[in-house]
Design a protein around this motif. Structure first.
Motif, PDB file in Angstrom:
ATOM      1  N   LEU A 162      14.987 -17.265 -13.856  1.00 28.67           N
ATOM      2  CA  LEU A 162      13.900 -16.892 -12.957  1.00 28.67           C
ATOM      3  C   LEU A 162      14.379 -17.081 -11.527  1.00 28.67           C
ATOM      4  O   LEU A 162      14.776 -18.190 -11.135  1.00 28.67           O
ATOM      5  CB  LEU A 162      12.668 -17.756 -13.208  1.00 28.67           C
ATOM      6  CG  LEU A 162      11.466 -17.502 -12.288  1.00 28.67           C
ATOM      7  CD1 LEU A 162      10.896 -16.107 -12.530  1.00 28.67           C
ATOM      8  CD2 LEU A 162      10.392 -18.567 -12.495  1.00 28.67           C
ATOM      9  N   VAL A 163      14.388 -16.018 -10.738  1.00 27.80           N
ATOM     10  CA  VAL A 163      14.788 -16.080  -9.335  1.00 27.80           C
ATOM     11  C   VAL A 163      13.530 -16.220  -8.479  1.00 27.80           C
ATOM     12  O   VAL A 163      12.620 -15.383  -8.551  1.00 27.80           O
ATOM     13  CB  VAL A 163      15.562 -14.819  -8.921  1.00 27.80           C
ATOM     14  CG1 VAL A 163      15.814 -14.816  -7.414  1.00 27.80           C
ATOM     15  CG2 VAL A 163      16.880 -14.736  -9.679  1.00 27.80           C
ATOM     16  N   VAL A 164      13.487 -17.287  -7.690  1.00 25.08           N
ATOM     17  CA  VAL A 164      12.363 -17.511  -6.768  1.00 25.08           C
ATOM     18  C   VAL A 164      12.829 -17.069  -5.386  1.00 25.08           C
ATOM     19  O   VAL A 164      13.626 -17.732  -4.731  1.00 25.08           O
ATOM     20  CB  VAL A 164      11.928 -18.988  -6.762  1.00 25.08           C
ATOM     21  CG1 VAL A 164      10.706 -19.172  -5.853  1.00 25.08           C
ATOM     22  CG2 VAL A 164      11.620 -19.458  -8.181  1.00 25.08           C
TER      23      VAL A 164
ATOM     24  N   ASP B  35       7.790 -14.407  -6.256  1.00 23.89           N
ATOM     25  CA  ASP B  35       7.667 -14.881  -4.872  1.00 23.89           C
ATOM     26  C   ASP B  35       7.389 -16.384  -4.874  1.00 23.89           C
ATOM     27  O   ASP B  35       6.725 -16.891  -5.793  1.00 23.89           O
ATOM     28  CB  ASP B  35       6.523 -14.140  -4.179  1.00 23.89           C
ATOM     29  CG  ASP B  35       6.508 -14.386  -2.688  1.00 23.89           C
ATOM     30  OD1 ASP B  35       7.180 -13.624  -1.960  1.00 23.89           O
ATOM     31  OD2 ASP B  35       5.831 -15.348  -2.251  1.00 23.89           O
ATOM     32  N   PRO B  36       7.897 -17.115  -3.874  1.00 21.16           N
ATOM     33  CA  PRO B  36       7.650 -18.562  -3.820  1.00 21.16           C
ATOM     34  C   PRO B  36       6.175 -18.932  -3.915  1.00 21.16           C
ATOM     35  O   PRO B  36       5.839 -20.007  -4.433  1.00 21.16           O
ATOM     36  CB  PRO B  36       8.240 -18.962  -2.458  1.00 21.16           C
ATOM     37  CG  PRO B  36       9.316 -17.951  -2.214  1.00 21.16           C
ATOM     38  CD  PRO B  36       8.807 -16.671  -2.792  1.00 21.16           C
ATOM     39  N   SER B  37       5.296 -18.071  -3.417  1.00 20.63           N
ATOM     40  CA  SER B  37       3.860 -18.372  -3.470  1.00 20.63           C
ATOM     41  C   SER B  37       3.335 -18.442  -4.898  1.00 20.63           C
ATOM     42  O   SER B  37       2.310 -19.071  -5.167  1.00 20.63           O
ATOM     43  CB  SER B  37       3.072 -17.310  -2.683  1.00 20.63           C
ATOM     44  OG  SER B  37       3.252 -16.024  -3.261  1.00 20.63           O
TER      45      SER B  37
ATOM     46  N   LEU C 245      16.552 -20.214 -10.276  1.00 17.09           N
ATOM     47  CA  LEU C 245      17.370 -20.082  -9.064  1.00 17.09           C
ATOM     48  C   LEU C 245      16.412 -19.955  -7.892  1.00 17.09           C
ATOM     49  O   LEU C 245      15.743 -18.936  -7.719  1.00 17.09           O
ATOM     50  CB  LEU C 245      18.288 -18.859  -9.163  1.00 17.09           C
ATOM     51  CG  LEU C 245      19.155 -18.545  -7.936  1.00 17.09           C
ATOM     52  CD1 LEU C 245      20.009 -19.742  -7.544  1.00 17.09           C
ATOM     53  CD2 LEU C 245      20.031 -17.324  -8.194  1.00 17.09           C
ATOM     54  N   LEU C 246      16.334 -21.008  -7.090  1.00 18.46           N
ATOM     55  CA  LEU C 246      15.345 -21.119  -6.027  1.00 18.46           C
ATOM     56  C   LEU C 246      16.003 -20.928  -4.664  1.00 18.46           C
ATOM     57  O   LEU C 246      16.881 -21.702  -4.278  1.00 18.46           O
ATOM     58  CB  LEU C 246      14.666 -22.490  -6.100  1.00 18.46           C
ATOM     59  CG  LEU C 246      13.670 -22.863  -5.000  1.00 18.46           C
ATOM     60  CD1 LEU C 246      12.468 -21.921  -5.026  1.00 18.46           C
ATOM     61  CD2 LEU C 246      13.214 -24.310  -5.177  1.00 18.46           C
TER      62      LEU C 246
ATOM     63  N   ILE D 246      17.245 -26.527 -15.711  1.00 17.63           N
ATOM     64  CA  ILE D 246      18.191 -26.558 -14.605  1.00 17.63           C
ATOM     65  C   ILE D 246      17.597 -25.752 -13.456  1.00 17.63           C
ATOM     66  O   ILE D 246      17.172 -24.612 -13.646  1.00 17.63           O
ATOM     67  CB  ILE D 246      19.580 -26.011 -15.007  1.00 17.63           C
ATOM     68  CG1 ILE D 246      20.506 -25.978 -13.772  1.00 17.63           C
ATOM     69  CG2 ILE D 246      19.488 -24.649 -15.664  1.00 17.63           C
ATOM     70  CD1 ILE D 246      21.944 -25.608 -14.096  1.00 17.63           C
ATOM     71  N   VAL D 247      17.519 -26.377 -12.289  1.00 14.98           N
ATOM     72  CA  VAL D 247      17.040 -25.709 -11.071  1.00 14.98           C
ATOM     73  C   VAL D 247      18.179 -25.707 -10.069  1.00 14.98           C
ATOM     74  O   VAL D 247      18.663 -26.772  -9.663  1.00 14.98           O
ATOM     75  CB  VAL D 247      15.810 -26.421 -10.466  1.00 14.98           C
ATOM     76  CG1 VAL D 247      15.377 -25.716  -9.175  1.00 14.98           C
ATOM     77  CG2 VAL D 247      14.654 -26.450 -11.460  1.00 14.98           C
TER      78      VAL D 247
END
Length: 330
Positions: free
Chosen positions: A38-40, A78-80, A93-94, A115-116
């Motif tokens: 998941l890409v943030v 989206d980060p929101s 993946l942030l 894992i972040v």
């Protein structure tokens, strides 16, 4: 009412417990499939150069597969929207704007196992640069974690490999899930195990296969050049087709890719390619690890191959990879 109270107490137990007088938080179980992240990232970035770079780097095809399949499957948010149960994804993946540029890794932050990977950047140039220059490193971190995750599942359902004559004779140990069934064990130097796959169009017909054998070490400079010839000779002896004169060989129209790697801390060669049955139409991908065991003056070979017509095969081959990377030479 009593049942509701019991459920309430049970839910509190899942959230926290006391150990040595201290409150310990019990994390929720993570969600998500292997080989998926998941890409943030902000929506504007995802639809512009940074997003294009992610799709280019992470969208690279896994070699050795009959159909094009990416190294990782990628979803974006989206980060929101990165909150509540969404944060429980097992591979995140942030991207976060900050005063420094780099990546950091944190495990089991919101869920377990998880894992972040946090990538911090100052501007768009830094953001694109991180993806371009450290993308493969990030992919490998996710892949390594998926291997550990998959091996953890397999450990709970593994067979006793000490009862396999070839494994015992070669002095090996590895994690093989109990759903694999014995096809052939010479009790000396060749093992073949098979799992019938239960998904997709290949249901009932598809299989994952494991081969284990060894051969004398010989000239180390010729190991890579001989991998195809060795596996073809093994196929001729042990992996027959449906009729006489048919047996498994390396697909002649596709050149395998070989990389140097390590298994159990020992030098090894990873080869990915396609197999076929000579004079027949059966085919699929294979994964071969040829391990240099200098102590015993031999090569130990683990090979996995998949037969799953008409369905994607990346995740099937990945399971074989996780099994191979659990191998230990005693």
């Amino acid at each position: 009412m009593k049942k509701i109270l019991t459920l309430f107490i049970a839910s509190l137990t899942l959230l926290s417990c006391k150990q040595n007088g201290k409150r310990e938080i019990i994390l929720p179980r993570s969600n998500g499939n292997t080989n998926s992240i998941l890409v943030v990232m902000k929506g504007d970035d995802w639809l512009s150069k940074p997003g294009d770079e992610i799709r280019r780097v992470f969208g690279e095809h896994q070699v050795g597969l009959p159909q094009p399949e990416t190294l990782l499957s990628v979803d974006q948010i989206d980060p929101s929207g990165f909150s509540k149960f969404i944060r429980n994804n097992k591979a995140v993946l942030l991207f976060q704007k900050g005063d420094s540029v780099g990546i950091s890794t944190e495990y089991d932050k919101y869920a377990a196992p998880q894992i972040v990977i946090k990538a911090t950047y100052k501007d768009e140039y830094d953001l694109v640069s991180i993806i371009k220059n450290r993308g493969k490193e990030i992919i490998q971190l996710f892949k390594d974690q998926d291997v550990k995750y998959t091996q953890g599942i397999f450990k709970r359902e593994k067979i006793d490999v000490s009862k396999l004559g070839t494994v015992n004779n070669l002095g090996l140990d590895l994690i093989i899930p109990e759903r694999y069934r014995l096809v052939q064990d010479t009790l000396n130097n060749f093992l073949w195990m098979r799992q019938h796959l239960k998904s997709g169009i290949a249901r009932g017909d598809g299989t994952n296969n494991i081969l284990i054998y060894s051969l004398p070490l010989g000239d180390e400079t010729k190991i890579v050049d001989n991998i195809t010839a060795v596996r073809d000779s093994i196929g001729k002896i042990f992996i027959p087709g449906s009729k006489e004169g048919m047996y498994m060989i390396t697909e002649q129209a596709y050149t395998p890719f070989t990389y140097e790697t390590k298994i159990d801390g020992k030098k090894a060669y990873e080869t990915r390619g396609k197999w076929e049955v000579k004079n027949d139409f059966m085919a699929g991908p294979f994964l071969n690890y040829t391990i240099v065991d200098k102590k015993n003056n031999r090569l130990v070979v683990f090979e996995g191959f998949t037969y799953a017509p008409s369905v994607n095969k990346r995740d099937f081959v990945f399971e074989l990879e996780a099994i191979a990377k659990s191998l230990k030479i005693k």
